[in-house]
Design an enzyme around this catalytic site. Structure first.
Site, mmCIF file in Angstrom:
data_model
loop_
_atom_site.group_PDB
_atom_site.id
_atom_site.type_symbol
_atom_site.label_atom_id
_atom_site.label_comp_id
_atom_site.label_asym_id
_atom_site.label_seq_id
_atom_site.Cartn_x
_atom_site.Cartn_y
_atom_site.Cartn_z
ATOM 1 N N GLU A 1 -6.079 -7.705 -1.537
ATOM 2 C CA GLU A 1 -6.459 -7.962 -0.147
ATOM 3 C C GLU A 1 -7.975 -7.894 -0.009
ATOM 4 O O GLU A 1 -8.565 -6.838 -0.223
ATOM 5 C CB GLU A 1 -5.852 -6.920 0.807
ATOM 6 N N GLU B 1 0.818 -1.211 0.000
ATOM 7 C CA GLU B 1 0.000 0.000 0.000
ATOM 8 C C GLU B 1 0.854 1.263 0.000
ATOM 9 O O GLU B 1 0.429 2.316 0.478
ATOM 10 C CB GLU B 1 -0.970 -0.008 1.197
#
Length: 953
Positions: A553, A461
């Protein structure tokens, strides 16, 4: 010549409790044993692992024990700065050289050997090698002491926890999860220690290092070349005339090896120098290819490289398993998601996120094997090594090679700790960028030969700082052989004119700068992964559930079985959540403090998702709660994967579930717990991720057939049956002549039972995809469903209907390893009659076929007539579906008063948490190892089947 691993006989002492220097420890004042302050040490391992071994701290993963262990921020770094000591024997012959190797230390260290000092630089993910040839004692008896320092910035744990604590750990090149996350309690020593392999390596005057193997392909993978570059170090003071030999073999059945290549090359190496030597490419015609799990065999060749020195003989050798395979990756034009191809074939990615196996870094080969085999057993084909965890070890990759798991390896950057967290910190990443790049390059050299390694990613991220990112892009730029999208851009005739690909650091895999960039999530780095909580199962199939082609995810719940709760928490932790009904009818779960500490997430989402456990009735105790949680786990994760697969290649290219396991005794996002017992979600995934699969779209109620393979699926039929709670079958249909193209999902027909006037509020649906020619079942899928607006509470009284079962087993025992073939039959009578009402007349005609199909499909297990067969029938007298059966393996009690956890773990089951309709039979394979002196027993339990103990001896 070769490696001697130093993994036992170590001692440890806290540095503040010892006044001796490293020189004294390794000359005149060595420890004599485990007298204070010295204790037995765990190497490889961590300081906290050593303290736990000596019972100086309680188990940090049990209950709230972790709160009673001093955190490094409060104690100061000196508290977790430890000496490690070991004596060893090593005696050299003439012209032999020996190095002392540390494959990883966290975070820095001072090494003393026989009074000589060497300072090891910082960094958790780098190898250290010290030439100790001239330091060893002539008598062969040597003393080694290592002073290990924790990370420079261990950070503070905020009272409310948080993602990576206060983010200070991000200033170091170290694992970041140790400051705690929303799924993990903090690790008090921050994983300080000699956490990976320590070894002595003996060679002759010339040593081999950092071999790089690469395969290139031409002519549709019929023609292949093995490229190899070797680093050679001449440690002598004279020019070495050498013979370098490469031997390539493949294993045949019966432990025979077939020699594929044996070539020798002559070369000369200047004194005290290091050279890179590239061997001529070796040609292979139609080599056995390595395929991901579910696509073919994981063929591996053995490559051995040996260097011999004139006047000395064999000086060093290196060997490794190698898989011929080619991985391509690009952004898919149809979906915008990242697309992977292996050996020219598209791979629909279904896998999971991985943190690390154990939070105390107890990383044994056996544990790694279990972890990776579990992922393969779930039919997964990719594991993502999350950036806040580890650069995984070669043993991890070895088993990924064996079991066919593609690996996404991230470097040590996370959005939370490197610029995007709350509060924002370390926007420029780790303080020492040169150190980060050194660790990255060393990690690449360590892992690049593994067939399973699919891609490098800069961070989780987040992308690395610009200078690091640019350097990694340059270091990992693709060789011209691999810059293609399905077509090789350089011909075979250009081999001699192009730089050999094995001379690149790694030019065979893509580098992606971050986990939400370049075809992952929305591709632009926005937070578009997730969600991470309970969902309505049908929502996974809806078009608006997720908007992008590849979700890196997406996660949900993960409560383990009740036995694990009892084994990892004191009795006050056995209290189930309070179910607080809100004014809008939704339920809010309130967990006990221990569950909250272990990061429990609710099975409800007020305002959106009704409590999925309470749908089955208010749980009364821990066993009831966990059993109902397993029902939800199975449904939740099967629906997740089936929903994604339903839109394979039309909307999605892949999905990675957050996450597959926990490095501690956490209560969220896992398919097996820290003790290695599977949840029902494990088997929901195993079902949904079959390469060939029949499924029910929970949004449209269309039956779909999934074909992820590269071969057409033909000569197959689908059997559809609906079963009521009383054991009748009001709906039955066989759909013949089904044909599904490669890599396609085909909607077949709509299941209309739920719309009929006689539909029951709760019912079962059994789907079977089979070949009519031989009744081979290709896929079997069992659903329990409810009409809209209802719940599953009718299943509660169903528990009292004891299903009659017959169990037949065949046991094979080799040493401590057990393999059991178990046949389970539901002896319930089929209660159907001609008065059954079908939805349409054309379906009534199928009734006459039903008994024939069911009896043929279920007759796969044959009695072998051997003495190892055992037959047991349960005492059930009811009739109907034997619902949610699951096996477990236990040690036989030596004392009836024993109450501790007697499960034998791990156990590999070919299936579990399964159901059988009346008259149906299934076969389950069970394999496990037992500790010495333990007698195992197998237990079968079910929703409507009370526990039966079945001794295998």
């Amino acid at each position: 010549m070769g490696k001697q691993v130093l993994d036992s006989g170590w001692l440890a002492a806290r540095s503040t409790e010892l006044e001796l220097t490293g020189v004294q420890l390794t000359t005149t004042r060595p420890p004599s044993g485990t007298s204070a302050p010295w204790i037995e040490a765990v190497v490889p391992g961590t300081v906290l692992g050593t303290l736990l071994k000596n019972k100086l701290v309680p188990d940090p993963f049990y209950g709230l024990n972790n709160e009673g262990i001093l955190d490094i921020y409060d104690s100061g770094r000196e508290y977790y700065t430890f000496w490690f000591f070991k004596s060893f024997e090593c005696k050299l012959s003439e012209n032999q050289h020996v190095s002392l190797n540390f494959r990883a230390i966290n975070y820095s260290a001072e090494v003393y050997l026989n009074g000589h000092k060497e300072i090891l630089p910082k960094g958790m993910f780098r190898r250290h090698s010290i030439d100790i040839t001239d330091i060893l004692h002539p008598d062969g008896k040597n003393m080694l002491a290592v002073l290990v320092h924790p990370p420079d910035h261990p950070g503070q744990i905020p009272p409310e926890g948080g993602q990576g604590g206060d983010h200070e750990i991000g200033k170091d090149v170290a694992t970041q999860y140790v400051e705690g996350w929303d799924w993990m309690a903090p690790i008090r020593d921050r994983n300080t220690g000699i956490w990976d392999e320590v070894s002595l390596y003996t060679s002759g005057p010339v040593k081999i290092a950092d071999v790089h193997l690469v395969s290139s392909f031409f002519d549709m993978f019929r023609r292949a070349y093995l490229h190899s570059t070797v680093e050679l170090e001449n440690k002598s003071s004279w020019r070495a005339e050498c013979s370098l030999t490469i031997l390539v073999t493949t294993e045949l059945d019966g432990d025979f090896n077939l020699i594929e290549y044996h070539q020798t090359h002559e070369l000369s190496i200047p004194p005290e120098s290091v050279i890179q030597y590239t061997l001529p490419p070796l040609f292979f015609y139609k080599p056995n290819l390595w395929w991901p799990n579910g696509m073919g065999k994981q063929s591996l060749y053995n490559v051995e490289i040996t260097i011999a020195v004139k006047g000395f003989g064999d000086s060093d050798s290196w060997n490794n398993k190698f898989g011929f395979r080619q991985i391509e990756s690009a952004i898919d034009e149809a979906t915008g998601g990242r697309l992977f191809k292996v050996n020219g074939q598209r791979v629909f990615i279904r896998g999971g996120n991985w943190i690390l196996s154990d939070g105390l870094l107890r990383l044994s080969k056996k544990r790694y094997m279990t972890d990776i085999k579990f992922h393969a057993d779930m039919n997964f084909n990719m594991i993502r090594c999350w950036g806040g965890g580890l650069a995984e070890r070669p043993e991890f990759y070895h088993y990924c090679d064996i079991y066919g798991l593609l690996v996404w390896q991230e470097f040590w950057i996370t959005g939370d700790c490197d610029g995007r967290g709350i509060p924002v910190s370390n926007p420029n990443g780790p303080l020492d960028h040169a150190l980060f790049l050194h660790c990255a390059r060393d990690t690449i050299k360590l892992l690049r030969n593994h067939a399973s390694l699919a891609l490098w990613v800069g961070g989780n991220e987040q992308i690395p700082p610009e200078d690091i990112n640019s350097a990694l892009k340059n270091d990992l730029k693709l060789h011209p052989f691999f810059k293609h999208n399905g077509v090789t851009v350089i011909g075979e005739d250009m081999l001699s004119e192009t730089e050999d690909p094995s001379q690149y650091l790694d030019g065979t895999r893509v580098y992606i700068q971050g986990s939400m960039w370049e075809g992952f999530a929305n591709g632009k780095g926005d937070f578009t992964d997730g969600p991470y909580e309970i969902q309505n199962p049908e929502d996974f199939f809806k078009d608006d559930f997720y908007s992008y082609g590849f979700n890196p995810e997406v996660g949900s719940v993960g409560v383990p079985v009740a036995a694990t709760i009892r084994a990892t928490m004191p009795p006050e932790g056995w209290q189930i959540p309070l179910f607080k009904r809100l004014s809008d009818g939704f339920i809010e779960e309130v967990p006990n403090p221990i569950w909250e500490y272990h990061k429990y997430i609710s099975y409800s989402k007020p305002g959106k998702v009704h409590d999925q456990i309470v749908l089955y009735g208010q749980p009364t105790n821990l066993d009831d709660f966990c059993e109902k949680a397993q029902l939800v786990n199975y449904v939740q994760y099967r629906a997740l994967l089936e929903g994604w697969t339903s839109r394979m290649w039309t909307k999605y290219t892949g999905v990675l579930i957050w996450k597959t396991q926990n490095p501690w005794t956490g209560l969220r996002g896992q398919f097996y717990d820290h003790l290695h017992d599977q949840t029902a979600g494990f088997y929901g995934c195993r079902c949904a991720a079959e390469p060939v699969h029949v499924q029910l779209n929970l949004a449209t109620y269309f039956i779909e057939v999934v074909n992820t393979t590269h071969e057409e699926l033909s000569d197959v039929a689908i059997e559809v049956s609906v079963w009521d709670l009383d054991g009748t079958c009001p709906y039955y249909k066989v759909i013949e002549n089904v044909l599904v193209s490669p890599k396609k999902v085909l909607p077949i027909t709509e299941l209309k039972y739920q719309g009929s006037k006689n539909a029951k509020p709760v019912y079962f649906v059994l789907l079977k995809l089979f070949r009519p020619s031989n009744t081979t079942i290709l896929s079997r899928n069992f659903y329990w469903l409810r009409l809209p607006g209802t719940d599953f509470k009718l299943l509660e009284p169903y528990r009292a209907i004891e299903a009659p079962l017959k169990l037949t087993s065949e046991v094979n025992i080799v040493g401590s390893a057990y393999k059991i073939q178990m046949r389970v039959q539901n002896l319930s009578k089929n209660l159907n009659s001609e008065s059954v009402n079908f939805l349409a007349n054309d379906e009534k005609s199928d009734l006459s076929k039903k008994e024939g199909y069911i009896s043929r499909i279920c007759s796969g297990f044959k009695n072998s007539g051997t003495d190892s067969l055992r037959v047991v029938e349960t005492k059930g007298t009811g009739s109907g579906v034997a619902f949610f059966l699951h096996f477990s393996v236990h040690a036989v009690k030596k004392d009836e008063n024993e109450i501790e956890d007697l499960r034998i773990l791990p156990v590999h089951y070919s299936d579990n948490y399964f159901s059988l309709v009346p008259g149906e039979t299934t076969n389950i394979s069970i394999s496990f190892e037992v500790p010495h002196g333990v007698t195992p027993r197998v237990s079968l339990r079910g929703w409507n089947c009370s526990e039966e103990h079945y001794s295998v001896l």
